[in-house]
Design an enzyme around this catalytic site. Sequence first.
Site, PDB file in Angstrom:
ATOM      1  CG  HIS A  88      42.520  32.605  43.968  1.00  0.00           C
ATOM      2  ND1 HIS A  88      43.589  32.485  43.112  1.00  0.00           N
ATOM      3  CD2 HIS A  88      41.733  31.518  43.729  1.00  0.00           C
ATOM      4  CE1 HIS A  88      43.453  31.380  42.391  1.00  0.00           C
ATOM      5  NE2 HIS A  88      42.340  30.780  42.752  1.00  0.00           N
TER       6      HIS A  88
ATOM      7  CD  GLU B 139      37.677  27.066  45.139  1.00  0.00           C
ATOM      8  OE1 GLU B 139      38.165  28.192  45.378  1.00  0.00           O
ATOM      9  OE2 GLU B 139      37.918  26.420  44.114  1.00  0.00           O
TER      10      GLU B 139
END
Length: 378
Positions: free
Chosen positions: A260, A316
């Site tokens: 991320h 996700e």
Amino acid sequence: MSENSSLFSADLAGVVVGETAISDVQGDSGLLSYRGIDINDLIGTPFLHVAWLVIFGDWPTEAEKRNLRTFMCDHARLTHPEQDLLGHVPRDLHPMLMLQGVVPLLQMPEEETLGKGLDAEHGLFIAAKISALIAAHYRLSQNKVILHPTAGKLRHDNFLTMFHGKAPSREQVRMLDAAQILQMEHSFNAGTFAGRVCASTLAPVQSSISASIGTLFGRLHGGADQAALEMAMEIGSPEKAEAYVQECLANKVKIMGMGHREYRTVDPRAKILKPMAMELCTDPESKNLLDTLVAVEAACQKEFGSRGKEIWANVEFYKGAVFHSLGIPTHYFTAMFAMARVFGYVAHFLEFRQDNCLIRPRAAYTGKPTAARDQSAA
């Protein structure tokens, strides 16, 4: 490269472009909070109460809870003109493109009923319609009739019923509530920033939300949830995960859902969502997909660790497994993301409008030198 190239950041990494009191992303320590409340302490709270907190900065009163619930349920019922509008959308159009196109065409309410201003009313109206549009678009793609919400039901109880045509279990509603709270808001992410840029021009809230939805669709942003689960489907089983990861790294192929931009440690949302996925994904197909994702994450950590680096799965990565276990097709995953993140978009629209200024950055010109004008011809 121009002489000014050292003065800019092409991806704006680390560049502060504004202030917000809505959420705080502490990437180095792996913390996320909404309005000063740690995300871990919000799980288990009714979804719409968290949405109100994110948008307005305070918990709703008992009267506001009742009014909000009634408002969201009433507007999650598509009117005949809205159904006719959706009926003209191709059945196989990706739901994110459907949302981006239909949201600006919705007829906004002319009067406010919640006492929070017309912009807030319009934003919440769109949020209610998005859940209905997603369910109805799916029903139409299956040649089934559009279903409507039932007064008194929780938001995600209504949504899953409208989507599948049958009532979900309490556990399924609890899981969807938690997953959607986790992805409701995340500071100046790409989609939110796109919406703020749009809002800065004094465009209406429906234009700002449409811009955000279009940005969220990308595989490097919200679309990573669909891509991650489809990756697990392609791999097929946990035993093949390590070879897949090694091949991707050898060919410099990005492994969707790993890492991320903000977090230098475990994504706090993934830390909550991973055990939830393991609890919910019990049928053979869902369990195999989840086990494959777990094996991919382990293989990535092994390979990156051998190079002196750390990498972790983001929200996700495991969210897709939860949605799959709820019977949501992969190409609807990102629309489900939009259904939650829209409340963050509305919050940022209202916050930005309090002290609106046109966002207009400069560019470092790298083209041909401007030709000198021939003054003798004058």
